[in-house]
Motif scaffolding. Sequence first.
Motif, short mmCIF file in Angstrom:
data_model
loop_
_atom_site.label_atom_id
_atom_site.label_comp_id
_atom_site.label_asym_id
_atom_site.label_seq_id
_atom_site.Cartn_x
_atom_site.Cartn_y
_atom_site.Cartn_z
N ASP A 199 -1.31 -10.26 14.78
CA ASP A 199 -2.56 -10.74 15.37
C ASP A 199 -2.80 -12.22 15.10
O ASP A 199 -1.97 -12.91 14.51
N MET A 200 -3.94 -12.69 15.54
CA MET A 200 -4.27 -14.11 15.39
C MET A 200 -4.33 -14.52 13.92
O MET A 200 -3.94 -15.63 13.56
N TYR A 201 -4.80 -13.62 13.06
CA TYR A 201 -4.93 -13.92 11.64
C TYR A 201 -3.68 -13.43 10.90
O TYR A 201 -3.73 -12.52 10.09
N TYR A 202 -2.57 -14.07 11.18
CA TYR A 202 -1.25 -13.66 10.69
C TYR A 202 -1.17 -13.59 9.17
O TYR A 202 -0.43 -12.78 8.62
N TYR A 203 -1.90 -14.39 8.48
CA TYR A 203 -1.82 -14.47 7.01
C TYR A 203 -2.42 -13.25 6.31
O TYR A 203 -2.23 -13.08 5.12
N GLU A 204 -3.12 -12.40 7.04
CA GLU A 204 -3.74 -11.24 6.40
C GLU A 204 -2.94 -9.94 6.60
O GLU A 204 -3.32 -8.91 6.10
N THR A 205 -1.83 -10.00 7.34
CA THR A 205 -1.07 -8.78 7.63
C THR A 205 0.35 -8.85 7.07
O THR A 205 0.97 -9.91 7.06
N GLN A 206 0.82 -7.70 6.58
CA GLN A 206 2.18 -7.58 6.05
C GLN A 206 2.69 -6.18 6.36
O GLN A 206 1.92 -5.28 6.69
N TRP A 207 4.00 -6.00 6.22
CA TRP A 207 4.58 -4.66 6.36
C TRP A 207 5.76 -4.53 5.43
O TRP A 207 6.29 -5.52 4.93
N GLU A 208 6.16 -3.28 5.16
CA GLU A 208 7.33 -3.00 4.34
C GLU A 208 7.97 -1.71 4.82
O GLU A 208 7.34 -0.90 5.50
N LEU A 209 9.24 -1.55 4.48
CA LEU A 209 10.00 -0.36 4.86
C LEU A 209 10.38 0.41 3.61
O LEU A 209 10.95 -0.15 2.68
N GLU A 210 10.04 1.70 3.60
CA GLU A 210 10.24 2.57 2.44
C GLU A 210 11.26 3.65 2.78
O GLU A 210 11.16 4.31 3.82
N ASP A 211 12.25 3.86 1.91
CA ASP A 211 13.29 4.87 2.17
C ASP A 211 12.82 6.26 1.75
O ASP A 211 11.72 6.42 1.21
N PRO A 212 13.64 7.32 2.01
CA PRO A 212 13.22 8.68 1.69
C PRO A 212 12.93 8.94 0.21
O PRO A 212 12.22 9.89 -0.13
N ASP A 213 13.46 8.09 -0.67
CA ASP A 213 13.21 8.24 -2.10
C ASP A 213 11.98 7.47 -2.57
O ASP A 213 11.69 7.42 -3.76
N GLY A 214 11.29 6.82 -1.65
CA GLY A 214 10.11 6.03 -2.01
C GLY A 214 10.43 4.62 -2.46
O GLY A 214 9.55 3.91 -2.94
N VAL A 215 11.68 4.21 -2.30
CA VAL A 215 12.11 2.86 -2.69
C VAL A 215 11.83 1.90 -1.53
O VAL A 215 12.19 2.19 -0.38
N ILE A 216 11.21 0.77 -1.82
CA ILE A 216 10.94 -0.25 -0.80
C ILE A 216 12.24 -1.01 -0.55
O ILE A 216 12.76 -1.68 -1.44
N ILE A 217 12.79 -0.88 0.66
CA ILE A 217 14.06 -1.54 0.97
C ILE A 217 13.86 -2.86 1.69
O ILE A 217 14.74 -3.71 1.69
#
Length: 102
Positions: A2-20
């Motif tokens: 969105d327009m306020y790019y600095y307030e948004t993030q994402w991450e990908l989590e594997d089946p074991d709960g590890v952030i990859i």
Amino acid sequence: VDMYYYETQWELEDPDGVIIIGREENVFTDSYQCITVTETLSKVGMYNINLYDQFGDGGISGNIKISNTIITLISWGEDDWNGNTSYPFYISPDVETIPEEE
């Protein structure tokens, strides 16, 4: 994103709960920026794409696709969520996916 790019993030989590793919690796630098990431996911199971918005109004849309096909495993719009949310998707061994942010 969105327009306020600095307030948004994402991450990908594997089946074991590890952030990859972590939030720190996914810093948006401009309004309405589009990001394409290619990642080989070799573990069988349920993955999560975790979305975060500091203001709480959502804002990023995207999808996860199987590479070189028309198959979309999951997609979401910028108004489909708010605050923090997770979208689960199932993957088989050695399937290459492309998370895309719009």
